[in-house]
Design an enzyme around this catalytic site. Structure first.
Site, PDB file in Angstrom:
ATOM      1  N   SER A 174     -99.163  71.582 -72.782  1.00  0.00           N
ATOM      2  CA  SER A 174    -100.441  71.398 -73.499  1.00  0.00           C
ATOM      3  C   SER A 174    -101.226  72.576 -73.725  1.00  0.00           C
ATOM      4  O   SER A 174    -101.173  73.467 -72.941  1.00  0.00           O
ATOM      5  CB  SER A 174    -101.174  70.159 -73.015  1.00  0.00           C
ATOM      6  OG  SER A 174    -100.349  69.012 -72.798  1.00  0.00           O
ATOM      7  N   SER A 205     -96.312  68.479 -75.711  1.00  0.00           N
ATOM      8  CA  SER A 205     -97.700  69.321 -75.562  1.00  0.00           C
ATOM      9  C   SER A 205     -98.803  68.566 -76.043  1.00  0.00           C
ATOM     10  O   SER A 205     -98.657  68.369 -77.251  1.00  0.00           O
ATOM     11  CB  SER A 205     -97.556  70.603 -76.238  1.00  0.00           C
ATOM     12  OG  SER A 205     -98.387  71.616 -75.744  1.00  0.00           O
ATOM     13  N   ASP A 213    -101.991  68.843 -77.636  1.00  0.00           N
ATOM     14  CA  ASP A 213    -102.953  70.016 -78.279  1.00  0.00           C
ATOM     15  C   ASP A 213    -104.016  69.519 -79.115  1.00  0.00           C
ATOM     16  O   ASP A 213    -104.183  69.046 -80.056  1.00  0.00           O
ATOM     17  CB  ASP A 213    -101.926  70.819 -79.338  1.00  0.00           C
ATOM     18  CG  ASP A 213    -100.435  71.134 -78.849  1.00  0.00           C
ATOM     19  OD1 ASP A 213    -100.443  71.669 -77.484  1.00  0.00           O
ATOM     20  OD2 ASP A 213     -99.624  71.332 -79.542  1.00  0.00           O
TER      21      ASP A 213
END
Length: 386
Positions: free
Chosen positions: A253, A291, A293
């Site tokens: 992340s 991830s 984001d």
């Protein structure tokens, strides 16, 4: 866009002496502010609580205060954007609704969000009881540090969030293995906390755009530095992908906070947040499903506007907020500054981080500076001073 000699900056190392990206001769676009940090935006303060204990605790808390401690409760125009939602940023529903950010932005590890949220409430009750009497929706974001850190242990506590807020200051900023970035990894190397800034000339005024990243994303093969694809050449010493560790490359992340003193509407802040992925992409990432984001942008201009407190009396003819803002047609230089600052903030997080061993003997190597310099020289990305 800017006169490169107009703003002197000497912040090529962190306060502890760790070399930053420019100290390695990496050529980057745009003109940084004096500290080349989000704290170049007047009033912004950054603080950390770093937890390194025994062999298994590698974590912490980062506090970003748009108007410093004295300005908590005074709203900023703000907007956010999620490129991939495998992550958390509390308080974002109210931020979307009101277009305003009135408190600190906290960043920590995934399983510590609740403790940090409580800590912001505790700090506000102790320091701003007038605000606590109404309601609080703290903004707490996270990335996952479970490769190096015992993330399921109750190591981050409310008092660590309080300590991060109390330690926040202006000027040069420590980077790498500090605060919420202590246990994070980036492009198969040790990552963590990074920051950078750019100056934008607007008529006779100069505005600053700053970015702060908690970098915990990207696969080694993806890494690009100053336009040179170095990751595919740095295949050795990659324990996250060479061992039985099961998370796919690129998981982790990234949280990015962009701040500016340019007068912007909430929707214009949201537009800056939408440009963050362009800066990340310059470093090579394609964005992983695993991830989270998530990005936030704020403007410290227009102090006193975008208020939202309980009315104490009937409205009068003077009860209006006033916003001064850039025309939309003039915003492109601020997009450019955002992209440039985000790119450099990621590189600063990478090159300032140190080789780290954490839980179960897991190791995250620092990016090798000499090897990186050599690859950039081969790729014509090295600054030879000419």
């Amino acid at each position: 866009m800017n006169n490169p000699t107009a703003i002197p900056h000497t912040a090529t190392t962190t306060p502890s002496g760790r070399p930053r990206a420019r100290a390695l001769g990496i050529r980057l676009d745009g003109t940084p502010g004096p500290a080349n940090a989000l704290t170049d935006v007047p009033g912004v303060a950054i603080g950390y609580a770093t937890l390194v204990e025994g062999t298994s605790v590698r974590t912490g808390v980062t506090a970003l205060l748009p108007r410093g401690r004295d300005g908590v409760g005074l709203p900023c125009a703000a907007g956010r954007y999620s490129l991939n939602g495998n992550g958390e940023m509390t308080g974002s529903s109210w931020l979307d609704e009101s277009g305003a950010l009135a408190g600190p932005v906290m960043i920590t590890n995934t399983h510590a969000v609740g403790s940090v949220h409580r800590g912001v409430v505790d700090w506000t009750v102790a320091n701003r009881p007038d605000l606590a009497r109404q309601w609080l929706l703290p903004v707490v974001a996270e990335t996952w540090d479970g490769y190096l850190n015992d993330i399921n242990g109750p190591h981050v506590r409310a008092e660590h969030a309080v300590a991060a807020i109390d330690s926040a200051g202006s000027g040069p900023v420590e980077e790498g293995c500090v605060g919420g970035g202590t246990g994070m990894n980036c492009y198969g190397f040790k990552g963590g906390s990074g920051t950078a800034s750019r100056v934008v000339q607007y008529g006779s005024a100069r505005h600053t755009v700053g970015a702060f990243v908690q970098a915990n994303f990207g696969a080694r093969r993806e890494l690009v530095v100053a336009g040179t694809p170095v990751g595919r050449r740095l295949t050795e010493d990659n324990p996250m992908e060479d061992t039985d560790w099961t998370a796919p490359g690129g998981a982790g992340s990234v949280i990015v906070v962009v701040g500016t003193d340019a007068p912007l509407l909430p929707d214009q802040c949201r537009a800056l947040a939408r440009r963050v992925p362009l800066g990340l992409a310059r470093t090579g990432t394609t964005g992983s499903h695993f991830s989270g984001d998530i990005f936030l942008a704020f403007s410290t201009a227009n102090a006193g506007a975008l208020t939202s407190s309980f009315p104490q009396a009937p409205a009068t003819d003077e009860d209006y907020d006033t916003l001064r803002h850039l025309p939309w047609g003039r915003i492109d230089p601020y997009y450019e500054a955002t992209v440039q600052a985000v790119e450099e903030a990621v590189l600063n997080a990478l090159v300032t981080a140190e080789d780290t061993i954490g839980r179960d003997g897991h190791r995250s190597p620092a990016i090798p500076h000499d090897r990186l310099r050599a690859l950039l020289a081969e790729g014509r990305g090295h600054d030879d001073g000419r």
